[in-house]
Each structure stands twice: as C-alpha cells, then as structure tokens.
Design an enzyme around this catalytic site. Sequence first.
Site, mmCIF file in Angstrom:
data_model
loop_
_atom_site.group_PDB
_atom_site.id
_atom_site.type_symbol
_atom_site.label_atom_id
_atom_site.label_comp_id
_atom_site.label_asym_id
_atom_site.label_seq_id
_atom_site.Cartn_x
_atom_site.Cartn_y
_atom_site.Cartn_z
ATOM 1 N N GLU A 162 8.330 18.332 -25.162
ATOM 2 C CA GLU A 162 7.677 18.633 -23.890
ATOM 3 C C GLU A 162 8.143 19.975 -23.340
ATOM 4 O O GLU A 162 7.376 20.686 -22.686
ATOM 5 C CB GLU A 162 7.941 17.516 -22.878
ATOM 6 C CG GLU A 162 7.253 16.196 -23.208
ATOM 7 C CD GLU A 162 5.763 16.198 -22.873
ATOM 8 O OE1 GLU A 162 5.235 17.232 -22.417
ATOM 9 O OE2 GLU A 162 5.115 15.152 -23.085
ATOM 10 N N ARG A 203 -4.326 21.215 -14.058
ATOM 11 C CA ARG A 203 -3.269 20.271 -14.415
ATOM 12 C C ARG A 203 -3.501 19.662 -15.787
ATOM 13 O O ARG A 203 -2.541 19.319 -16.492
ATOM 14 C CB ARG A 203 -3.166 19.165 -13.355
ATOM 15 C CG ARG A 203 -2.071 18.171 -13.687
ATOM 16 C CD ARG A 203 -1.680 17.291 -12.527
ATOM 17 N NE ARG A 203 -0.543 16.451 -12.916
ATOM 18 C CZ ARG A 203 0.177 15.722 -12.080
ATOM 19 N NH1 ARG A 203 -0.101 15.721 -10.789
ATOM 20 N NH2 ARG A 203 1.188 14.993 -12.527
ATOM 21 N N LYS A 232 6.030 22.909 -14.330
ATOM 22 C CA LYS A 232 5.327 21.680 -13.976
ATOM 23 C C LYS A 232 5.018 21.660 -12.478
ATOM 24 O O LYS A 232 3.903 21.313 -12.066
ATOM 25 C CB LYS A 232 6.190 20.468 -14.365
ATOM 26 C CG LYS A 232 5.589 19.092 -14.027
ATOM 27 C CD LYS A 232 4.452 18.708 -14.944
ATOM 28 C CE LYS A 232 3.902 17.320 -14.661
ATOM 29 N NZ LYS A 232 4.701 16.244 -15.270
ATOM 30 N N ARG A 286 0.810 -1.233 0.000
ATOM 31 C CA ARG A 286 0.000 0.000 0.000
ATOM 32 C C ARG A 286 0.842 1.281 0.000
ATOM 33 O O ARG A 286 0.384 2.332 0.417
ATOM 34 C CB ARG A 286 -0.976 0.004 1.180
ATOM 35 C CG ARG A 286 -2.003 -1.119 1.113
ATOM 36 C CD ARG A 286 -3.050 -0.986 2.202
ATOM 37 N NE ARG A 286 -4.087 -1.998 2.028
ATOM 38 C CZ ARG A 286 -4.059 -3.198 2.618
ATOM 39 N NH1 ARG A 286 -3.037 -3.513 3.405
ATOM 40 N NH2 ARG A 286 -5.037 -4.060 2.435
#
Length: 431
Positions: free
Chosen positions: A227, A284, A269, A163
């Site tokens: 990018e 976003r 970013k 987890r």
Amino acid sequence: SASRRRARAAAVAVRARTRVVMRAAPERGAGKAAESVLDGARIDRSMTVHASSREYPIHFGVGLLSDAQLLGGLARGDKAIIVTNDTVGPLYLERVKRALENAGKEVSVVMLPDGEEYKNADALLAVWDGCMDAKLDRKSTLFALGGGVIGDISGFAASSYVRGIDFVQLPTTLLAVVDSAVGGKTAINHPKGKNMIGAFYQPTAVLVDTVALETLDDRQYAAGVAEIAKYGLIVDRDFFEYLEENMEALIARDAGVLAHAMQVSCQRKADVVAADELESTGVRATLNLGHTFGHAIEAHEGYGSWLHGEAVAAGMVMAAEMSARLGWIDRDVVRRTEALLARASLPIVPPPSMGIEAFMRFMSVDKKVEAGVLKLVLLRALGEAVVTAEYDKEILYDTIMCFQQRLKENPGVYMDQGAVNSEDRVGAAFQ
C-alpha cells in the site's frame, strides 16, 4: 458453492470464538487520569485530515496505546468499548484498557477471531451486542485496536450504533496505518464480494504507536509495504523513486525510512480524502489502484488465503500491464513496478487458477461497476492514476491471459501463497 460453505463456516467460528468482556469502572480517585501509564510516551509528529464531514488528527509516536491523558481525552463520555482480536488482544489490550480506566472510563471489550475470513455480518453483530450489553450511549467511544479488519468492522458498527458514536483508530499493522485507518471507509465482506456492505464514517482520531509495529510478522509487514508503494504509483513519482532507493532499508524496518514512508503515505491519503471524501468525483477512487484485480483474487481464493496487500500487489502489476498495453505508460514503468514489489517479497502474478472467467465473475460485482460498466484504476504515467471505463475489453482480457501464459511458460517461478518462505512465494518475479 464453496464460497457459501466458507462463509457459513466463518460465521459459526465467529459465534464460537467471540467473547464480550464487561469491565467495571474504576474508582474515580484511582490512578492518575492526567498522566501516562507508560513513562516516556510521546507524540513525535501529527497531521490533520480535513474531510468535509470531520477534521481529525493522526498522531505518530511511542507509547500512545498506554497514554491515559491522550486516550481519555478522546472519549467524551464515561463509557468506552475496545474492539480487538485474539492475536492483537494478548499483546496490547491490557495497556489500552488500563489507560482508559486510569482516565476514569468504564471499559468493556469485544474480542473477535483474527482474520479476513471473519470480516462478516456475524462479527459486526458481535460488536453491536457488546455495545448493547455495555449500554453505550451517544457519548460513548469505540476504540478499534487491530489491523484493517478490526478497523473496518468497528467503524461500521460505530457508524450505525445509535446512529453514530465516536470511534478512534488504533492501528497495529502497517497496512492499517497507511491505508484503512485513514479516510473513513468502513465495511464488511459478503461471500460474493469484498467490502460491499459498509459506510463512509470518519474516526475522531488515528493514533499510530510505532511500538505496535515491532511485533508484526514479515508477511504482514510486507503487505503494508504494498500500500505504501501504491502512493508512489498513483500520485507521487518522487516518493516512488525514494522507495526504489530505500526499499531494503524499509523492509529492514529502518526507523527513519519507515517513519518517512508512513507519514508520506498518510499525508497523500489525507490529501485525497480531503478532495473527495465520498468518492463522488473519481479522485478518491484512484486509491484503488490494483484493488479491482486484487479483490477478485481475495474472493476467489477465499478471504484470508491471500493477505489484502499481497492481492493488491499482484493487482497493481496487472493494472500497470494493462496501462502499458493501452499505450498509456512505457513498458519500463511495468518493469520498475514489478521489481520494486518483488524486492519486498510480494507476489506480482495472480494465482495460477484464475483465468478470464474467474476474474470477470468477481470483478462484475466490484463497487466501481456503474450501470453494468466496470471502471478500472489505471496509470497515465508514473505518479498519475485515472479512473476510466474507456478501454477496449479485449485489452483487459489480453492482460489477464498474458499472466496465465507467463505461468505456463515459467511454472517454476510461481509458488503457492501458503509457502512458509515469502521469497519462495514470489519466485523469480518475471523481471
């Protein structure tokens, strides 16, 4: 179908080529845990990502992959696992492993095959297998050494193993540095769509060792430039103009220009992630300019045929074209976008085989589809992007068709993406 056959073949290849290598822990007195393995390792600049779930640093520097003090300090427990691929591993694995061992960590390695076509459930399972075999616990740390594919798979594995365990991004491609390593989006591909299965899970740190970028081939490097250009288009007009003035220097890998481009990109970013970590407000999602078209290209052509940055480059031109057809931006913005990307030897047209039906088939399963309605990231101005479903579908169809028409009228300017010469791939770029 052909896509299912490709997926099955990729799965078999992953199982055949994945290697899990166990490493014994060094003697506690071995090495000097507080010293760098590589003399002269240094951090040149740092910034912080202020995500709501976790704050973490991005360090830029030289020799960071060999810095025992830095890497060891990021691993809370006694055990660490490095996930890499068979391209990056031979180049940089040993220095990372040695640094962690010198910091007193027990290190294991998962070596995956290289390529977007291996970003699937079998690769994810291989990483989980490595974690299980190494008996990692919740204090163990996963180090993702590679490009975007390795980072995405590793982050997803870390998010779900017991987890959640810490993971550190060690990006070795320009695209990973400026995009996928920052922000906590992790995923694997499905034959019916890219990045459809994943989680938001932030790393504990991002270490950008500029030495690793020196071995990047020109095509992979240019994919990262796509990018970088995106940030100028969506949020920073001044940065776009900087790239127009300095594109040749950036492509020539001028150290100062590259450092500035990486740092501005990562800061933009980080700002967007801080404002909307889980992509719940739409802020976003603007980072996905060109990605809806681009993901469709990748899925249609077969993952790995087009690099992600190449598909995004063509997709951004398509998004700009559609924005102009909606009357939101001047035609000059489209021309400037095409010209900038073409100077980086990036494709600015989609594959000749893709018409309306092919695009819509893959775009219909995009993550931005809500209640059956496809949202697109488009431009309101140079430096201002929006996420919207408020557009005439006929304009979308016309946009796709206009590129098909260009290809029919000028077949000589488009060459297959597999061509050796990247300039041949782009052709005359319709400027």
